[in-house]
Scaffold this active site. Sequence first.
Site, PDB file in Angstrom:
ATOM      1  N   THR A  66       0.876  -1.185   0.000  1.00 27.09           N
ATOM      2  CA  THR A  66       0.000   0.000   0.000  1.00 27.09           C
ATOM      3  C   THR A  66       0.905   1.223   0.000  1.00 27.09           C
ATOM      4  O   THR A  66       1.636   1.455   0.969  1.00 27.09           O
ATOM      5  CB  THR A  66      -0.893   0.031   1.253  1.00 27.09           C
ATOM      6  OG1 THR A  66      -1.698  -1.151   1.258  1.00 27.09           O
ATOM      7  CG2 THR A  66      -1.800   1.252   1.237  1.00 27.09           C
TER       8      THR A  66
ATOM      9  N   LYS B 138      -7.846   1.732  -3.107  1.00 27.07           N
ATOM     10  CA  LYS B 138      -7.557   1.312  -1.721  1.00 27.07           C
ATOM     11  C   LYS B 138      -7.706   2.486  -0.740  1.00 27.07           C
ATOM     12  O   LYS B 138      -8.336   2.345   0.313  1.00 27.07           O
ATOM     13  CB  LYS B 138      -6.140   0.735  -1.692  1.00 27.07           C
ATOM     14  CG  LYS B 138      -5.512   0.593  -0.339  1.00 27.07           C
ATOM     15  CD  LYS B 138      -5.651  -0.777   0.236  1.00 27.07           C
ATOM     16  CE  LYS B 138      -5.123  -0.790   1.663  1.00 27.07           C
ATOM     17  NZ  LYS B 138      -5.367  -1.996   2.357  1.00 27.07           N
TER      18      LYS B 138
ATOM     19  N   LYS C  31      -1.869   5.199   8.521  1.00 27.05           N
ATOM     20  CA  LYS C  31      -1.007   5.225   7.322  1.00 27.05           C
ATOM     21  C   LYS C  31      -1.867   5.473   6.068  1.00 27.05           C
ATOM     22  O   LYS C  31      -1.548   6.334   5.247  1.00 27.05           O
ATOM     23  CB  LYS C  31      -0.269   3.880   7.185  1.00 27.05           C
ATOM     24  CG  LYS C  31       0.516   3.770   5.899  1.00 27.05           C
ATOM     25  CD  LYS C  31       1.001   2.359   5.591  1.00 27.05           C
ATOM     26  CE  LYS C  31       1.547   2.325   4.172  1.00 27.05           C
ATOM     27  NZ  LYS C  31       2.011   1.011   3.737  1.00 27.05           N
TER      28      LYS C  31
HETATM   29  P1  NAD Z   1       5.652  -6.063   7.326  1.00 28.41           P
HETATM   30  O1  NAD Z   1       6.412  -4.948   7.936  1.00 28.41           O
HETATM   31  O2  NAD Z   1       5.239  -7.222   8.170  1.00 28.41           O
HETATM   32  O3  NAD Z   1       6.495  -6.671   6.087  1.00 28.41           O
HETATM   33  C1  NAD Z   1       7.269  -5.905   5.201  1.00 28.41           C
HETATM   34  C2  NAD Z   1       8.506  -6.723   4.871  1.00 28.41           C
HETATM   35  O4  NAD Z   1       9.278  -6.013   3.880  1.00 28.41           O
HETATM   36  C3  NAD Z   1       9.437  -6.918   6.086  1.00 28.41           C
HETATM   37  O5  NAD Z   1       9.656  -8.301   6.282  1.00 28.41           O
HETATM   38  C4  NAD Z   1      10.711  -6.168   5.692  1.00 28.41           C
HETATM   39  O6  NAD Z   1      11.888  -6.790   6.195  1.00 28.41           O
HETATM   40  C5  NAD Z   1      10.638  -6.239   4.179  1.00 28.41           C
HETATM   41  N1  NAD Z   1      11.445  -5.217   3.495  1.00 28.41           N
HETATM   42  C6  NAD Z   1      11.518  -3.885   3.740  1.00 28.41           C
HETATM   43  N2  NAD Z   1      12.362  -3.287   2.866  1.00 28.41           N
HETATM   44  C7  NAD Z   1      12.823  -4.281   2.046  1.00 28.41           C
HETATM   45  C8  NAD Z   1      13.727  -4.290   0.949  1.00 28.41           C
HETATM   46  N3  NAD Z   1      14.319  -3.188   0.519  1.00 28.41           N
HETATM   47  N4  NAD Z   1      13.967  -5.484   0.362  1.00 28.41           N
HETATM   48  C9  NAD Z   1      13.376  -6.616   0.807  1.00 28.41           C
HETATM   49  N5  NAD Z   1      12.525  -6.674   1.835  1.00 28.41           N
HETATM   50  C10 NAD Z   1      12.257  -5.498   2.456  1.00 28.41           C
HETATM   51  O7  NAD Z   1       4.372  -5.408   6.627  1.00 28.41           O
HETATM   52  P2  NAD Z   1       3.023  -6.150   6.158  1.00 28.41           P
HETATM   53  O8  NAD Z   1       2.034  -6.110   7.272  1.00 28.41           O
HETATM   54  O9  NAD Z   1       3.372  -7.444   5.512  1.00 28.41           O
HETATM   55  O10 NAD Z   1       2.491  -5.105   5.079  1.00 28.41           O
HETATM   56  C11 NAD Z   1       3.058  -5.013   3.787  1.00 28.41           C
HETATM   57  C12 NAD Z   1       2.251  -4.016   2.974  1.00 28.41           C
HETATM   58  O11 NAD Z   1       0.889  -4.456   2.914  1.00 28.41           O
HETATM   59  C13 NAD Z   1       2.221  -2.606   3.578  1.00 28.41           C
HETATM   60  O12 NAD Z   1       2.305  -1.673   2.528  1.00 28.41           O
HETATM   61  C14 NAD Z   1       0.882  -2.555   4.281  1.00 28.41           C
HETATM   62  O13 NAD Z   1       0.370  -1.229   4.368  1.00 28.41           O
HETATM   63  C15 NAD Z   1       0.037  -3.424   3.378  1.00 28.41           C
HETATM   64  N6  NAD Z   1      -1.118  -4.066   4.040  1.00 28.41           N
HETATM   65  C16 NAD Z   1      -0.984  -4.662   5.250  1.00 28.41           C
HETATM   66  C17 NAD Z   1      -2.098  -5.246   5.857  1.00 28.41           C
HETATM   67  C18 NAD Z   1      -1.989  -5.923   7.211  1.00 28.41           C
HETATM   68  O14 NAD Z   1      -3.030  -6.227   7.812  1.00 28.41           O
HETATM   69  N7  NAD Z   1      -0.790  -6.202   7.717  1.00 28.41           N
HETATM   70  C19 NAD Z   1      -3.335  -5.236   5.206  1.00 28.41           C
HETATM   71  C20 NAD Z   1      -3.434  -4.648   3.939  1.00 28.41           C
HETATM   72  C21 NAD Z   1      -2.309  -4.065   3.361  1.00 28.41           C
END
Ligand code: NAD
Length: 297
Positions: A95, A170, A245
């Site tokens: 997102t 979204k 966010k």
């Molecule tokens: P998270 O923080 O659990 O996972 C993100 C991952 O990206 C981490 O493991 C981090 O180490 C990795 N990362 C960061 N920079 C990186 C790079 N340069 N190279 C490789 N890996 C890298 O976050 P999440 O909850 O999995 O959310 C991911 C996305 O999905 C976000 O944009 C969030 O807004 C969106 N989202 C999350 C949810 C939810 O309920 N968690 C729901 C809908 C959307």
Amino acid sequence: MRIGFIGLGNMGGPMAANLVKAGHSVAAFDMSKPAVERAVAAGAQGAASANAAASDAEAIVTMLPAGQHVRQVYLGDQGLLKTAKPGTLFIDSSTIDVATARDVYAAAKAARMDFLDAPVSGGVGGAAGGTLTFMVGGEDTAFQRAKPILEKMGKNIFHAGGAGNGQAAKICNNMLLAISMIGTCEAFVLAEKLGLDHETLFKISSTASGQCWSLTSYCPVPGPVPASPANRNYQAGFTAAMMLKDLKLAQAAAQSSGAATPLGAQAAALYTLFESAGAGGRDFSGIIQLLRGQPQA
Ligand code: NAD
């Protein structure tokens, strides 16, 4: 298919696991080693870098925290668009802001690669169960290529239009959700003051013109909807920090496009207050406590 998966966090980890389960060969990378180890345990091949995950892949999915990470992974000095083969299909499910999604799309097009923004709703439960909703922006030919992959991770796949429109859908949806949740909470708080009990207001409003998803599927008071986070002391669910966010992304988009979103701005201010009261990790429906003057109760 050979698929690269970059970003194996709360969402990306289970999404990558579902691609493995569907029979795809998945090369997985994350900056966090334990995240890569979990993906390997689920049947993926661990990759040593984003470029290594992408090098042999026909399609690459990214699931990263925010726009700055997406810019770095795609457009950086060693970015994916510099190293991947022409014709590669990129699906970014993070997102992020609409402007970054459109910039990366334009850079990918110049490099003769396909790029889709494909953010999701459905949370970690939807990611694990393969029932996410995908809101996709980009060209139709790229959407048709991506659909069979997205169907292995989600249940509802919408093509929302050109580049950036997935992110637009979204943030519009989540701004609406935040506003409707705050309105639902206000109605319950007023009812409490007036001596009208929760169950009675719920019964009436859920069949009257106040009906909305925040009331009938995610009720912010315990009782009427047994599965809602209100019944487990607002344990998230969808955290207030995540909602904030998305509201900030909506406000940035409103400012740059000139849209008037006064209630979206108010919702962002209230969730900022809730987060600064230490409640960012609680479910977003817990904002009812802030309206009662007890954000942490
Ligand atoms: P998270 O923080 O659990 O996972 C993100 C991952 O990206 C981490 O493991 C981090 O180490 C990795 N990362 C960061 N920079 C990186 C790079 N340069 N190279 C490789 N890996 C890298 O976050 P999440 O909850 O999995 O959310 C991911 C996305 O999905 C976000 O944009 C969030 O807004 C969106 N989202 C999350 C949810 C939810 O309920 N968690 C729901 C809908 C959307």
